[in-house]
Write an enzyme that holds these catalytic residues in place. Structure first.
Site, mmCIF file in Angstrom:
data_model
loop_
_atom_site.group_PDB
_atom_site.id
_atom_site.type_symbol
_atom_site.label_atom_id
_atom_site.label_comp_id
_atom_site.label_asym_id
_atom_site.label_seq_id
_atom_site.Cartn_x
_atom_site.Cartn_y
_atom_site.Cartn_z
ATOM 1 C CB SER A 80 28.919 -32.024 59.024
ATOM 2 O OG SER A 80 29.482 -33.600 59.476
ATOM 3 N N GLY A 107 49.638 -42.933 71.218
ATOM 4 C CA GLY A 107 50.840 -42.209 71.156
ATOM 5 C C GLY A 107 51.636 -42.247 69.828
ATOM 6 C CD GLN A 126 39.438 -40.481 87.376
ATOM 7 O OE1 GLN A 126 39.681 -39.430 87.255
ATOM 8 N NE2 GLN A 126 38.655 -41.229 88.043
ATOM 9 C CD GLU A 134 25.136 -40.776 49.800
ATOM 10 O OE1 GLU A 134 24.152 -41.073 50.270
ATOM 11 O OE2 GLU A 134 25.366 -40.974 48.507
ATOM 12 N N PRO A 145 32.068 -30.455 39.051
ATOM 13 C CG PRO A 145 33.815 -30.146 37.512
ATOM 14 C CD PRO A 145 32.581 -30.855 37.713
ATOM 15 C CB CYS A 185 28.442 -40.240 37.308
ATOM 16 S SG CYS A 185 29.468 -41.418 37.185
ATOM 17 C CB ILE A 241 44.606 -43.947 72.961
ATOM 18 C CG1 ILE A 241 43.424 -43.116 73.769
ATOM 19 C CG2 ILE A 241 44.785 -45.258 73.949
ATOM 20 C CD1 ILE A 241 41.896 -43.573 74.034
ATOM 21 C CB SER A 253 16.926 -31.272 42.039
ATOM 22 O OG SER A 253 15.954 -30.679 42.999
HETATM 23 C C1 FAD Z 1 36.083 -39.896 47.974
HETATM 24 C C2 FAD Z 1 34.706 -39.247 47.590
HETATM 25 C C3 FAD Z 1 33.842 -40.312 46.974
HETATM 26 C C4 FAD Z 1 32.606 -39.667 46.301
HETATM 27 N N1 FAD Z 1 31.612 -40.367 45.599
HETATM 28 C C5 FAD Z 1 30.700 -39.697 44.747
HETATM 29 C C6 FAD Z 1 29.745 -40.671 43.914
HETATM 30 O O1 FAD Z 1 30.313 -42.081 43.910
HETATM 31 N N2 FAD Z 1 29.088 -40.031 43.152
HETATM 32 C C7 FAD Z 1 28.947 -38.630 43.226
HETATM 33 O O2 FAD Z 1 28.022 -38.006 42.447
HETATM 34 N N3 FAD Z 1 29.775 -37.728 44.261
HETATM 35 C C8 FAD Z 1 30.440 -38.385 44.919
HETATM 36 N N4 FAD Z 1 30.975 -37.771 45.832
HETATM 37 C C9 FAD Z 1 30.924 -36.426 45.854
HETATM 38 C C10 FAD Z 1 30.443 -35.806 47.301
HETATM 39 O O3 FAD Z 1 29.248 -36.333 47.353
HETATM 40 C C11 FAD Z 1 30.587 -34.497 47.467
HETATM 41 O O4 FAD Z 1 32.097 -34.088 47.326
HETATM 42 C C12 FAD Z 1 29.868 -33.585 48.270
HETATM 43 O O5 FAD Z 1 28.534 -33.513 48.254
HETATM 44 C C13 FAD Z 1 30.256 -32.195 48.660
HETATM 45 O O6 FAD Z 1 30.562 -31.241 47.748
HETATM 46 P P1 FAD Z 1 31.714 -30.636 47.379
HETATM 47 O O7 FAD Z 1 32.865 -31.607 47.333
HETATM 48 O O8 FAD Z 1 31.500 -29.877 45.888
HETATM 49 O O9 FAD Z 1 31.805 -29.581 48.407
HETATM 50 P P2 FAD Z 1 31.167 -28.013 48.443
HETATM 51 O O10 FAD Z 1 29.804 -28.007 48.249
HETATM 52 O O11 FAD Z 1 31.999 -27.080 47.476
HETATM 53 O O12 FAD Z 1 31.296 -27.571 49.806
HETATM 54 C C14 FAD Z 1 32.612 -27.224 50.385
HETATM 55 C C15 FAD Z 1 32.263 -26.800 51.916
HETATM 56 O O13 FAD Z 1 31.499 -25.676 51.994
HETATM 57 C C16 FAD Z 1 30.342 -26.105 52.431
HETATM 58 N N5 FAD Z 1 29.015 -25.560 52.256
HETATM 59 C C17 FAD Z 1 28.434 -25.760 51.257
HETATM 60 N N6 FAD Z 1 27.097 -25.259 51.082
HETATM 61 C C18 FAD Z 1 26.789 -24.724 52.159
HETATM 62 C C19 FAD Z 1 25.904 -24.041 52.816
HETATM 63 N N7 FAD Z 1 24.836 -23.952 52.223
HETATM 64 N N8 FAD Z 1 25.719 -23.931 54.158
HETATM 65 C C20 FAD Z 1 26.925 -24.168 54.897
HETATM 66 N N9 FAD Z 1 28.041 -24.769 54.304
HETATM 67 C C21 FAD Z 1 27.880 -25.082 53.155
HETATM 68 C C22 FAD Z 1 30.447 -27.720 52.736
HETATM 69 O O14 FAD Z 1 29.887 -28.287 54.055
HETATM 70 C C23 FAD Z 1 31.721 -27.832 52.627
HETATM 71 O O15 FAD Z 1 32.459 -27.614 53.941
HETATM 72 C C24 FAD Z 1 32.364 -38.210 46.295
HETATM 73 C C25 FAD Z 1 33.196 -37.327 47.265
HETATM 74 C C26 FAD Z 1 34.401 -37.935 47.676
HETATM 75 C C27 FAD Z 1 35.330 -37.198 48.382
#
Ligand code: FAD
Length: 408
Positions: free
Chosen positions: A391, A364, A303, A388, A132, A128, A362, A184
């Site tokens: 992108s 459909g 193709q 993790e 939020p 964890c 593919i 961090s």
């Molecule tokens: C199914 C699932 C399982 C998970 N499991 C775990 C777990 O076991 N333990 C755990 O700790 N976490 C877990 N996570 C959390 C996951 O790692 C986070 O959801 C992820 O890091 C993104 O954080 P966020 O959802 O708060 O999105 P945000 O950080 O709020 O991002 C929202 C959008 O803004 C973009 N963004 C944010 N900052 C920037 C920036 N500086 N430049 C450009 N774009 C940006 C992001 O790319 C994204 O598109 C899980 C998430 C999911 C959905």
């Protein structure tokens, strides 16, 4: 140091075939059911435990394979079976790695067995970190851990979110702030033992994909754990904090960049999961295109369809090569001078999203139904570009690594 190789050796091929058999015979047939149920597939985890796939020993063996190919090969096969079920099987590993990386020998020996349980009574664990208001921006974490010296206990308060196995885990590993000034570097990880008062599950998320994997909030209200639950111990933490304060005074960037190296090493494993899902969808699409006839001939004779399959296969192979390269670099301690770990995760996860969408096209109308697995694979694939590190965060890390800018 092992030479980089693109070929599995005989022993690895044997393990791959064994995993493929489990994925094909046990995971794949159960995939649709657990996706619909949106529940942890305990019987499948138990099967995996019986044959030795759900155990630390198995992952340790793959991890310490000096070619670096053990983990990506294992992830690809299991996730080829089904992403949601495979995440339920490997999710405990996230927490176990947290303990292995930071824990003392005693902590490793005490807690890791309790994370897995045994084949007759399987358990899972949760890692964890996300909150939020602290997703991509991990440094803005708010969960606090305060040391109560008189009792030699740590008191944790805060809300974690998106935790895989959160609330249903026997053991939770929780990252919390111990020194807010250090970003961090002021974080530490804690074991929360089974049935500790104050830890509860918040909302369980109803997800788009990987629905067989449980994802939930974890609420910590005055959770008290013994001093021995601080991973690595208090002395080591104090030393680390003192060093971080000193380095922060000299210019904090070196501190932050060191932390990124850990992610570079773990991200290829997520890339390998994405390769597994992409390959699964591609195979279904290829078979379908060879057998589905329209206008008097198999659709692959067009193709427009065949070229899509050619692109799908090319991207999957390219993704696997990036993943294998980064995994080999990680195990052999090669510096990630171009963020090659992030590159592999970025390319493989984007490939999985694209390839699964092409597979739906593919097939459909059939591709759009739950009668065919590509619909589920397409939903599942969307997770890889999010967890993790999204992108966008991968691109940010790669770009800053290339330019020599600090990561944060
Ligand atoms: C199914 C699932 C399982 C998970 N499991 C775990 C777990 O076991 N333990 C755990 O700790 N976490 C877990 N996570 C959390 C996951 O790692 C986070 O959801 C992820 O890091 C993104 O954080 P966020 O959802 O708060 O999105 P945000 O950080 O709020 O991002 C929202 C959008 O803004 C973009 N963004 C944010 N900052 C920037 C920036 N500086 N430049 C450009 N774009 C940006 C992001 O790319 C994204 O598109 C899980 C998430 C999911 C959905």
């Amino acid at each position: 140091m092992a030479e980089f190789t693109m070929e599995l050796n005989d022993e690895q091929k044997e393990v791959r075939d064994w995993l493929h058999g489990f994925a094909a015979d046990v995971i794949r047939p159960a995939a649709a059911e657990w996706d619909e149920r949106e529940e942890t597939p305990w019987p499948v985890i138990q099967e995996a435990a019986k044959v030795g796939i759900y155990s630390l020993d198995f992952y340790a063996q793959q991890y310490f394979d000096s070619t670096g190919l053990g983990i990506p090969m294992a992830m690809e096969e299991l996730f080829w079976g089904d992403a949601g079920i495979a995440l339920s099987i490997v999710g405990t590993g996230l927490a176990a790695v947290g303990v292995l990386a930071n824990g003392t020998e005693e902590q490793i020996g005490t807690w890791i067995p309790q994370m897995y349980g045994d084949a007759n009574d399987v358990k899972v664990a949760a890692f964890c970190s996300s909150e939020p208001d602290a997703g991509s921006d991990v440094a803005s974490m708010r969960t606090r851990a305060v040391y109560d010296e008189a009792k030699d206990e740590w008191v944790l308060n805060g809300t974690k979110t998106w935790a895989t196995n959160g609330g249903i885990a026997n053991v939770h590993v929780v990252v919390a702030v111990v020194d807010a000034e250090l970003g961090s570097k002021g974080h530490a990880s804690f074991i929360i033992p089974p049935n500790t008062p104050g830890l509860s599950q918040g909302q369980k998320f109803k997800k788009h994909g990987i629905r067989a994997s449980h994802t939930a909030e974890v609420v910590l209200e005055n959770v008290r754990v013994p001093g021995s639950c601080l991973l690595g111990g208090k002395e080591k933490l104090d030393e680390r904090l003192a060093r971080a304060r000193e380095r922060a005074k000299q210019g904090g960037e070196r501190v932050k960049n060191a932390a990124m190296a850990t992610f570079e090493a773990s991200r290829p494993a997520v890339g390998a999961m994405a390769v597994g899902t992409a390959r699964a969808a591609y195979e279904v699409a290829l078979d379908y295109a060879k057998t589905r006839e329209q206008f008097g001939r198999p659709i692959i004779d067009n193709q427009g369809v065949a070229f899509q399959l050619a692109d799908m296969r090319t991207s999957i192979d390219a993704a696997r090569l990036l993943v294998w390269r980064a995994s080999w670099m990680a195990i052999n301690g090669k510096p990630f001078t171009a963020a090659e770990g992030s590159m592999s995760k970025l390319f493989a996860s984007e490939t999985a999203k694209k390839v699964t969408a092409q597979a739906v096209q593919i097939l459909g109308g059939n591709g759009y139904t739950r009668e065919y697995p590509v619909e589920r694979m397409h939903r599942d694939a969307a997770i890889y570009t999010i967890f993790e590190g999204t992108s966008e965060i991968q691109r940010l890390v790669i770009a800053r690594t290339l330019s020599g800018m600090p990561i944060r």
